[in-house]
Design an enzyme around this catalytic site. Structure first.
Site, PDB file in Angstrom:
ATOM      1  N   LEU A  47     -30.535  37.510  26.266  1.00 44.48           N
ATOM      2  CA  LEU A  47     -31.258  37.098  27.479  1.00 44.48           C
ATOM      3  C   LEU A  47     -30.341  36.856  28.667  1.00 44.48           C
ATOM      4  O   LEU A  47     -30.820  36.791  29.801  1.00 44.48           O
ATOM      5  CB  LEU A  47     -32.095  35.824  27.248  1.00 44.48           C
ATOM      6  CG  LEU A  47     -33.283  35.915  26.300  1.00 44.48           C
ATOM      7  CD1 LEU A  47     -34.018  34.573  26.267  1.00 44.48           C
ATOM      8  CD2 LEU A  47     -34.242  37.012  26.720  1.00 44.48           C
TER       9      LEU A  47
ATOM     10  N   ILE B  17     -33.386  31.338  33.788  1.00 44.74           N
ATOM     11  CA  ILE B  17     -32.323  30.341  33.677  1.00 44.74           C
ATOM     12  C   ILE B  17     -31.281  30.535  34.765  1.00 44.74           C
ATOM     13  O   ILE B  17     -30.544  29.625  35.106  1.00 44.74           O
ATOM     14  CB  ILE B  17     -31.663  30.379  32.276  1.00 44.74           C
ATOM     15  CG1 ILE B  17     -30.803  29.138  32.047  1.00 44.74           C
ATOM     16  CG2 ILE B  17     -30.842  31.650  32.075  1.00 44.74           C
ATOM     17  CD1 ILE B  17     -30.270  29.015  30.625  1.00 44.74           C
ATOM     18  N   GLY B  18     -31.242  31.754  35.332  1.00 43.22           N
ATOM     19  CA  GLY B  18     -30.294  32.025  36.409  1.00 43.22           C
ATOM     20  C   GLY B  18     -30.832  33.058  37.383  1.00 43.22           C
ATOM     21  O   GLY B  18     -30.085  33.605  38.189  1.00 43.22           O
ATOM     22  N   GLY B  19     -32.123  33.335  37.276  1.00 44.51           N
ATOM     23  CA  GLY B  19     -32.743  34.333  38.152  1.00 44.51           C
ATOM     24  C   GLY B  19     -33.611  35.329  37.418  1.00 44.51           C
ATOM     25  O   GLY B  19     -34.061  36.321  37.983  1.00 44.51           O
ATOM     26  N   SER B  20     -33.892  35.068  36.146  1.00 49.34           N
ATOM     27  CA  SER B  20     -34.475  36.093  35.275  1.00 49.34           C
ATOM     28  C   SER B  20     -35.942  36.405  35.515  1.00 49.34           C
ATOM     29  O   SER B  20     -36.448  37.392  35.003  1.00 49.34           O
ATOM     30  CB  SER B  20     -34.283  35.698  33.807  1.00 49.34           C
ATOM     31  OG  SER B  20     -32.922  35.808  33.461  1.00 49.34           O
TER      32      SER B  20
ATOM     33  N   SER C  27     -33.423  38.744  33.154  1.00 47.38           N
ATOM     34  CA  SER C  27     -33.691  39.259  31.823  1.00 47.38           C
ATOM     35  C   SER C  27     -35.150  39.607  31.576  1.00 47.38           C
ATOM     36  O   SER C  27     -35.481  40.165  30.529  1.00 47.38           O
ATOM     37  CB  SER C  27     -33.228  38.231  30.785  1.00 47.38           C
ATOM     38  OG  SER C  27     -33.922  37.003  30.945  1.00 47.38           O
TER      39      SER C  27
ATOM     40  N   LYS D  64     -43.132  37.893  28.089  1.00 53.37           N
ATOM     41  CA  LYS D  64     -41.757  38.226  27.733  1.00 53.37           C
ATOM     42  C   LYS D  64     -41.564  38.055  26.233  1.00 53.37           C
ATOM     43  O   LYS D  64     -42.156  37.162  25.612  1.00 53.37           O
ATOM     44  CB  LYS D  64     -40.816  37.312  28.513  1.00 53.37           C
ATOM     45  CG  LYS D  64     -39.340  37.678  28.437  1.00 53.37           C
ATOM     46  CD  LYS D  64     -38.557  36.788  29.379  1.00 53.37           C
ATOM     47  CE  LYS D  64     -37.071  37.156  29.415  1.00 53.37           C
ATOM     48  NZ  LYS D  64     -36.333  36.346  30.403  1.00 53.37           N
TER      49      LYS D  64
END
Length: 561
Positions: free
Chosen positions: A180, A227-230, A206, A131
């Site tokens: 992001l 961080i939340g599903g990326s 992201s 990434k």
């Protein structure tokens, strides 16, 4: 930055295009009206039969052949590089391209193997995509910000040092959204990444560039962040496997990031691959390198073979899985429910127990997580964007030009006091304590004498939606706040003849009703369907092993059908 930001962004994109070997540029690309381009790399004529065989091989076979010298690192790196460039031309998934550098490293690895008869490490000769935010010395990590163009990294991220010492070859970097903090992938520099199974749909975010690239087999293992599903959202939307490990299990030091200093719910790095063997190979190689000696925030936990053998989970026999059918806020679309039903049937056929998981305060968890993120997010984004004058992206919809600093999928609140932030963080702590107790109390319902071994959960309430329409990450964010390890497994694809709308009379809320009304099978046709296997904090070994059990059950059930 004195130049107009649009000029700077256009120059960066042109520079990227110039780095592609001319002979790898295709003149007969499918028209934009061709939505499913997943088979195009095999038929376009750029790859030789041997290169197709290499890029479609399982990770274990790749590593074995590389270690034995049956395939050279130059062969494998060239094959994946060519396929990655095809993927770029189909989905716009790449940012940084450094062919000569990667091939030079491949030559060194081949010479080492020839001279010593030994591979450099457990990932010897394997190309790995990264990434964009993961620093490689001498290469940019602009992370979708025009403001950061032209700043070469002066050091490797710790993870890059570890991967290279294990014999891996970083060979491309992949696209992300500006900031992001979006579950889709678009920025002013590189543009939008599309879903290879249906280009009218998002690849997620992201780590959306990784999702599209790995799905097209342009990389055997990719590294995203979550961080939340990326990691999990692109994995699910693009039909790959993907792991969100717990905080600190994979070293993060040396990466660039947004919202730096927000350490209450940190981002984590995790792998994407087309098989679970790729996930396991990555995690084991990284953990065996003792990353805690190079990153002070890395957890001091060695790879534990007993945990992988599921000693705390009945040694993998007669497991009890709990299915989260919905989160008490929104009911998933029919394809997602079919995916859960398919997994339940497969696990029962394999001799495991399956019960229902009733969500505990998931809406409260979502709100708490957003409160923590939002405490300084808007100021963070604006501080970076003002350096170039670029606008902070406010929508992922293709028709609109982003102009204002507010995210439509989570809106940063105005900055709050340190004391107020502490209250949000205290709430997070209390929710984690409560959820731990809740999980332990499931012992009475499992029939195994143990609590539930793992949760089977949707990754999103829908399969990959049209661009601009992924406005919730609730089904992944809950596990970020709780810091549970979670691994995505592809199950099927949307079939508009099967996945018809399901009648409903009761709804949790207006949002739930709108989600139900929004479902049109034709829109989502051919989009991958996936689930996530959720374990507890720092249970990566067990989650990988239980995911193998789920995956094998699914494959066996398909073989029987």
């Amino acid at each position: 930055m004195s130049q107009d930001w649009t000029v700077v962004a256009a120059a960066k994109k042109a520079k990227q295009q110039a780095l592609i070997p001319k002979e790898w540029l295709l003149s007969d690309l499918p028209p934009q009206s061709t939505l499913d381009v997943s088979e195009f790399p095999d038929t376009c004529g750029l790859l030789t039969e041997e290169e197709i065989r290499i890029t479609k091989s399982a990770t274990g076979a790749l590593l074995s052949n590389l270690a034995k010298g049956e395939w050279s690192s130059v062969q494998v790196t060239t094959a994946f590089y060519k396929r990655a460039i095809i993927a770029q031309q189909l989905t716009n998934c790449l940012t940084e391209i450094f062919v000569e550098r990667a091939l030079a490293r491949a030559v060194e690895l081949d010479e080492h193997l020839k001279e010593t008869g030994k591979p450099v490490g457990p990932l010897h000769g394997l190309p790995i995509s990264l990434k964009d935010q993961i620093n490689i010395k001498g290469i940019e990590s602009c992370m979708g910000y025009v403001s950061w163009i032209g700043k070469d990294a002066d050091h490797n991220a710790v993870l890059v040092d570890i991967l290279e010492s294990a014999g891996a070859i970083p060979f491309v970097k992949t696209n992300i959204p500006q900031t992001l903090m979006w579950p889709e992938t678009f920025n002013h520099v590189f543009g939008r990444t599309c879903n290879p199974y249906n280009r009218s749909l998002t690849s997620g975010g992201s780590s959306g560039g990784e999702g599209a690239l790995v799905a097209l087999r342009g990389s055997p293992i990719g590294v995203g962040s979550d961080i939340g599903g990326s990691v999990r959202i692109p994995s699910a939307f693009c039909g790959t496997y993907g792991l969100r490990p717990s905080y600190g299990r994979v070293p993060y030091a040396g990466c660039v990031n947004s919202m730096e200093g927000q350490d209450s719910i940190p981002s984590v790095l995790g792998p994407l691959s087309n098989d679970i063997a790729g996930i396991k190979s990555f995690v084991k190689a990284v953990v065996d390198a003792k990353p805690w000696l190079k990153d002070p925030l890395a957890v001091r936990k060695r790879w534990n073979e007993e945990e992988y053998n599921l000693v705390d989970h009945g040694n993998g026999k007669d497991l009890c899985f709990a299915i989260l059918w919905d989160d008490g806020d929104t009911v998933p679309h029919p394809p997602v429910l079919r995916g859960l039903e398919t997994v339940k049937k497969a696990l029962l056929a394999a001799g495991h127990n399956v019960i229902d998981w009733k969500p505990l305060k998931h809406v409260e968890i979502y709100r708490t997580l957003r409160d923590i993120w939002g405490a300084g997010a808007e100021e963070d984004y604006n501080t970076v964007a003002m350096l170039s004058g670029e606008p902070v992206i406010s929508t992922m919809l293709p028709e609109e030009q982003p102009v204002v600093a507010a995210s439509e999928w989570f809106r940063p609140s105005e900055s709050v006091s340190a004391y107020q932030l502490w209250q949000y963080q205290k709430k997070k702590r209390d929710l984690r304590q409560e959820y731990l107790r809740y999980w332990e109390e499931t012992t009475a319902a499992t029939g195994t004498g143990r609590p539930v071994d793992a949760i089977i959960s949707p990754v999103a309430a829908y399969a990959a939606p049209p661009h601009g329409m992924n406005k919730s990450a609730n089904y992944t964010m809950v596990w970020n706040l709780l810091d549970y390890a979670a691994l995505v497994i592809p199950v099927s694809k949307v079939n508009q003849a099967i996945d018809v709308p399901r009648p409903r009379n009761e709804f949790y809320s207006d949002a739930d009703r709108l989600l139900w009304q929004s479902y049109n099978p034709e829109t989502y046709n051919n989009a991958p369907i996936a689930i996530q296997v959720v374990g507890r904090t720092l249970e990566e070994e067990a989650v990988i092993a239980m995911s193998e059990i789920v995956d094998n059950a699914l494959k066996s059930s398909k073989g029987d059908s």
